[in-house]
Design an enzyme around this catalytic site. Structure first.
Site, PDB file in Angstrom:
ATOM      1  N   ASP A   7      17.734  25.184  -8.527  1.00  0.00           N
ATOM      2  CA  ASP A   7      17.913  26.594  -8.162  1.00  0.00           C
ATOM      3  C   ASP A   7      18.156  26.670  -6.648  1.00  0.00           C
ATOM      4  O   ASP A   7      17.275  26.327  -5.859  1.00  0.00           O
ATOM      5  CB  ASP A   7      16.645  27.369  -8.540  1.00  0.00           C
ATOM      6  CG  ASP A   7      16.754  28.858  -8.227  1.00  0.00           C
ATOM      7  OD1 ASP A   7      17.842  29.311  -7.822  1.00  0.00           O
ATOM      8  OD2 ASP A   7      15.739  29.556  -8.379  1.00  0.00           O
ATOM      9  N   ASP A 102      24.129  30.039  -9.052  1.00  0.00           N
ATOM     10  CA  ASP A 102      23.264  29.263  -8.162  1.00  0.00           C
ATOM     11  C   ASP A 102      22.185  28.465  -8.898  1.00  0.00           C
ATOM     12  O   ASP A 102      21.220  28.011  -8.289  1.00  0.00           O
ATOM     13  CB  ASP A 102      22.622  30.178  -7.110  1.00  0.00           C
ATOM     14  CG  ASP A 102      21.801  31.291  -7.735  1.00  0.00           C
ATOM     15  OD1 ASP A 102      21.850  31.445  -8.962  1.00  0.00           O
ATOM     16  OD2 ASP A 102      21.127  32.011  -6.977  1.00  0.00           O
ATOM     17  N   GLU A 103      22.331  28.291 -10.194  1.00  0.00           N
ATOM     18  CA  GLU A 103      21.341  27.512 -10.952  1.00  0.00           C
ATOM     19  C   GLU A 103      22.065  26.624 -11.965  1.00  0.00           C
ATOM     20  O   GLU A 103      23.056  27.044 -12.559  1.00  0.00           O
ATOM     21  CB  GLU A 103      20.412  28.424 -11.744  1.00  0.00           C
ATOM     22  CG  GLU A 103      19.450  29.244 -10.914  1.00  0.00           C
ATOM     23  CD  GLU A 103      18.714  30.239 -11.805  1.00  0.00           C
ATOM     24  OE1 GLU A 103      17.509  30.046 -12.025  1.00  0.00           O
ATOM     25  OE2 GLU A 103      19.350  31.182 -12.283  1.00  0.00           O
TER      26      GLU A 103
END
Lengths: 435, 90
Positions: A7, A102-103
């Site tokens: 993350d 973003d993960e």
């Protein structure tokens, strides 16, 4: 299989800080056009102690943190970096599943058997992300996606938390029920009303109570509270069929102008249809999303008689839904999506009426032009009218060139000033994201 | 604050390890020397892949440059023009 959830810490704001050294160590707020109203897209860790968070109105953020640097977000930049990060993960394993921009879940091979071995790889990935991009990432490690995802939030920023089922229970059972992945505010409220306030209490709740309150997902929720999850990791190179495709846009200003709203809707329908055709889908259910200036959101949908990926058929339905559900209040956000998708090759073909094959050939030709020259090369006329009204060009350089004479005609400047040029040439619409 | 621009610029660059890197560019009549490329990404526009570079100048200013292979040409996409002064805005 050991699974990592990587993350990226405050991703958008951290990217801006990494790219622009003078922003490092300062509160940075990423938003749409900072000169207009909108919402906070991302806040750096330095801005968070002031109470600023994603989704907050920009006006409120300015009140709480006037000294922050307000940076206009650049979705293309973040997506580009996200793809570079996925490339980095695939150097460790082919089993990489992007979860959001973003993960990503990273599945480690059978040779990695212990949490300690997985943690060594996690630390290496963190160092590599820092070295190549100057960015921080928090990593959660567990035997399944649920544990990895929840573990990634235990220590931030740049944390690494590895949990087995026992460790999961030790860390999460005392925590509030809303820390459970998938339990939002409404579900949490219902659980609290049943006396379930912590993850541990959910784990020990009787079956009949959960079934009566939540139906078949009740017992599944309890399994999650034990850290159990059998959701497979789907590597992105194998792909999953999409369930819906859509676009939505937060307008630069609250808008009650019918023509502007209709123009925006046409642009969204056109984008959705283009994307569906590009990825080989057709769909049957058109959904309109409408949010007014008081943040009241309406979702309305209508089912088409057959499958389509044509803006000419999606737009009229979205328009009819707008006319039926818009009460004239100033609109803040508009969205169009199409669901009940099928692969174009598998969907039943509608018999073409006379003249429709010509339209189809024209559409295919226009698609080829846009594939080659970009989305701005050909746009529906109705969207140009709307953009002139807004003096706002969401489609890139070609459309800005096309609009330049219109701006001069408007008598604003025989030769646009640099600032006017900035507005006219604005090539992106940062408020616009796929839902 | 950052100002979004679309100014054509002249760039002196180098091909290093198969990649182009901007070294200095001329903007508004002055030459800006690139001290460091702080980030790189790309964006597709039709068949063309536009390459973006975030750079820090020798004097500590921040810029974002775009290389468009269709020209080929360089564009100054964004420039830092000073603190944003958030309190005086709507």
């Amino acid at each position: 299989m050991m699974i990592l959830l990587v993350d990226m810490d405050a991703f958008f704001a951290s990217v801006e800080q990494a790219h622009h050294p003078h922003l490092r160590g300062k509160p940075v707020i990423v938003c749409g056009d900072p000169g207009r109203r909108g919402v906070v897209t991302a806040a750096s860790y330095e801005a968070r102690p002031f109470g600023v968070h994603a989704g907050m109105r920009l006006q409120e953020a300015r009140r709480l943190c006037p000294q922050a640097e307000y940076v206009e977000g650049d979705p293309a930049k973040y997506v580009g970096l996200s793809l570079q990060l996925l490339d980095l993960y695939t150097r460790y394993t082919p089993d990489v599943e992007p979860f959001s921009v973003d993960e990503a879940f990273v599945g480690l091979g059978p040779e990695v058997r212990t949490l300690e071995q997985a943690a060594v790889i996690g630390r290496e990935i963190q160092r590599e992300i820092d070295r190549r991009f100057g960015l921080g990432a928090s990593i959660g490690i567990g035997p399944n996606k649920l544990v990895a995802k929840m573990a990634s939030g235990v220590e931030k920023p740049r944390g690494l938390t590895a949990l087995d089922p026992e460790g999961f229970r030790e860390v999460f059972w005392p925590r509030d029920i809303q820390t459970m992945w998938g339990v939002g505010p409404k579900l949490a409220e219902r659980m609290r009303s049943l006396g379930i306030k912590t993850v541990g209490e959910l784990a020990r709740a009787p079956d009949h109570l959960l079934k009566a309150a939540f139906g078949i997902i009740g017992p599944q929720l309890r399994e999650c509270a034990w850290g159990e999850d059998d959701t497979p990791l789907v590597p992105y190179h194998r792909g999953l069929d999409a369930k819906s495709m859509g676009h939505e846009v937060t307008l630069t200003e609250d808008c009650d102008d019918r023509a502007s709203l209709e123009g925006t809707l046409l642009r969204l329908a056109d984008q959705v249809a283009r994307r569906m055709r590009g990825e080989g889908y057709v769909g049957r259910t058109v959904t309109l999303k409408l949010r007014d200036h008081r943040f009241v959101t309406v979702l309305r949908q209508r089912v088409l008689p057959d499958f389509t990926a044509e803006a000419e058929r999606i737009y009229p339905v979205a328009l009819a839904l707008l006319h039926a559900n818009w009460n004239g209040a100033a609109v803040r956000l508009l969205g169009v999506s199409v669901s009940q998708l099928a692969r174009a090759a598998d969907a039943p073909q509608r018999e073409l009426f006379a003249g429709e094959d010509r339209s189809q050939r024209l559409r295919e030709a226009l698609d080829r032009v846009r594939d080659r020259l970009g989305e701005a090369s050909v746009v529906p006329l109705g969207t140009l009218v709307h953009r002139r009204r807004l003096a706002h060009v969401p489609f890139g350089t070609l459309s800005s060139r096309a609009l330049a004479p219109a701006k001069r005609d408007a008598g604003r400047n025989a030769r646009p000033s640099p600032r006017a040029r900035v507005r006219a040439n604005r090539a992106r619409d940062p408020g616009e994201v796929p839902p | 604050m950052f100002e979004s621009l679309s100014d054509p610029i002249d760039v002196i660059g180098a091909f290093l390890e198969g990649r182009i890197q901007p070294l200095r560019f001329r903007w508004q009549g002055r030459v800006v020397r690139v001290r460091k490329v702080t980030g790189q990404w790309s964006r597709r526009e039709g068949q063309a892949v536009l390459r973006y570079f975030a750079v820090e100048s020798a004097t500590g200013e921040s810029y974002e440059l775009c290389y468009d292979p269709r020209g080929p040409s360089w564009i100054l996409a964004r420039a830092w023009t000073g603190p944003s002064g958030g309190s005086d805005r709507a």
